[in-house]
Design a protein around this motif. Structure first.
Motif, short mmCIF file in Angstrom:
data_model
loop_
_atom_site.label_atom_id
_atom_site.label_comp_id
_atom_site.label_asym_id
_atom_site.label_seq_id
_atom_site.Cartn_x
_atom_site.Cartn_y
_atom_site.Cartn_z
N GLY A 1 -69.15 -0.56 27.84
CA GLY A 1 -69.51 -1.45 28.91
C GLY A 1 -69.15 -2.87 28.43
O GLY A 1 -68.71 -3.78 29.15
N GLY A 2 -69.11 -3.26 27.16
CA GLY A 2 -68.77 -4.45 26.49
C GLY A 2 -69.63 -5.22 26.96
O GLY A 2 -70.88 -5.31 27.50
N SER A 3 -69.31 -6.76 26.44
CA SER A 3 -70.48 -7.79 26.50
C SER A 3 -70.63 -8.38 27.94
O SER A 3 -71.67 -8.92 28.18
N TYR A 4 -69.58 -8.14 28.90
CA TYR A 4 -69.73 -8.65 30.32
C TYR A 4 -71.07 -8.11 30.76
O TYR A 4 -71.82 -8.70 31.49
N GLU A 5 -70.93 -6.76 30.91
CA GLU A 5 -72.10 -5.89 31.21
C GLU A 5 -73.40 -6.36 30.78
O GLU A 5 -74.35 -6.53 31.33
N TYR A 6 -73.34 -6.70 29.53
CA TYR A 6 -74.75 -6.85 28.93
C TYR A 6 -74.99 -8.43 29.41
O TYR A 6 -76.26 -8.56 29.60
N TYR A 7 -74.41 -9.36 29.45
CA TYR A 7 -74.49 -10.65 30.15
C TYR A 7 -74.95 -10.50 31.35
O TYR A 7 -76.29 -11.29 31.65
N HIS B 1 -78.73 -9.15 31.38
CA HIS B 1 -80.04 -9.45 30.29
C HIS B 1 -80.02 -11.12 30.68
O HIS B 1 -80.72 -11.71 29.66
N TRP B 2 -79.22 -11.78 31.57
CA TRP B 2 -79.15 -13.28 31.33
C TRP B 2 -80.51 -13.73 31.86
O TRP B 2 -80.91 -14.94 31.35
N GLN B 3 -81.24 -13.29 32.41
CA GLN B 3 -82.55 -13.87 32.97
C GLN B 3 -83.35 -13.78 31.56
O GLN B 3 -84.81 -14.33 31.84
N ASP B 4 -83.40 -12.92 30.56
CA ASP B 4 -84.16 -13.07 29.48
C ASP B 4 -84.18 -14.41 28.83
O ASP B 4 -85.46 -14.51 28.20
N VAL B 5 -83.31 -15.15 29.24
CA VAL B 5 -83.47 -16.71 28.51
C VAL B 5 -84.09 -17.58 29.45
O VAL B 5 -84.25 -18.73 28.97
N ASN B 6 -84.68 -17.24 30.36
CA ASN B 6 -85.23 -18.21 31.49
C ASN B 6 -84.33 -19.40 31.84
O ASN B 6 -84.94 -20.31 32.14
N ALA C 1 -76.01 -21.40 25.92
CA ALA C 1 -77.40 -21.89 25.35
C ALA C 1 -77.77 -20.97 24.33
O ALA C 1 -78.59 -21.03 23.41
N ASP C 2 -77.75 -19.61 24.88
CA ASP C 2 -78.14 -18.66 23.86
C ASP C 2 -77.14 -17.85 23.11
O ASP C 2 -77.24 -17.76 21.92
N TRP C 3 -76.47 -17.08 23.70
CA TRP C 3 -75.66 -16.32 22.78
C TRP C 3 -74.51 -16.87 22.00
O TRP C 3 -74.39 -16.60 21.02
N ARG C 4 -73.97 -17.70 22.62
CA ARG C 4 -72.86 -18.56 21.99
C ARG C 4 -73.40 -19.42 20.81
O ARG C 4 -72.66 -19.80 19.91
N ALA C 5 -74.82 -20.07 20.95
CA ALA C 5 -75.30 -20.75 19.90
C ALA C 5 -75.52 -19.80 18.77
O ALA C 5 -75.12 -20.51 17.82
N TYR C 6 -75.94 -18.62 18.70
CA TYR C 6 -76.11 -18.02 17.44
C TYR C 6 -74.77 -17.64 16.75
O TYR C 6 -74.49 -17.49 15.86
N ASP C 7 -73.70 -17.45 17.77
CA ASP C 7 -72.40 -17.39 17.40
C ASP C 7 -71.86 -18.44 16.70
O ASP C 7 -71.11 -18.32 15.59
#
Length: 81
Positions: free
Chosen positions: A27-33, A36-41, A51-57
């Motif tokens: 499924g890759g990262s696209y399907e995950y985003y 699950h993008w509501q998880d960061v409010n 703001a969330d995933w790229r910051a950690y990267d």
């Protein structure tokens, strides 16, 4: 002493990289985003990714770069007097 610390840093990084899981995720990262993008409010998907995933990267990349530069600096002997 500096060379030993540099070699230890390089060996540590090599061991960390060898333990990572490089298998492809279905499924890759696209399907995950998308799912699950509501998880960061954050109401916007693009902002949530930045703001969330790229910051950690980006933090991981900066840490890796700093560690690599420091390791090679110590390995090569630091400043010459």
């Amino acid at each position: 002493m500096k060379r030993i610390v540099g070699i230890l840093i390089i060996i540590s990084l090599a061991l960390i990289f060898l333990q990572l899981d490089y298998s492809k995720v279905e499924g890759g990262s696209y399907e995950y985003y998308i799912s699950h993008w509501q998880d960061v409010n954050i109401p916007n998907l693009v902002t949530a990714i930045l703001a969330d995933w790229r910051a950690y990267d980006s933090l991981g990349e900066a840490t890796l770069l700093f560690t690599a530069v420091t390791g090679f600096y110590l390995l090569l002997g630091g400043k010459k007097k």
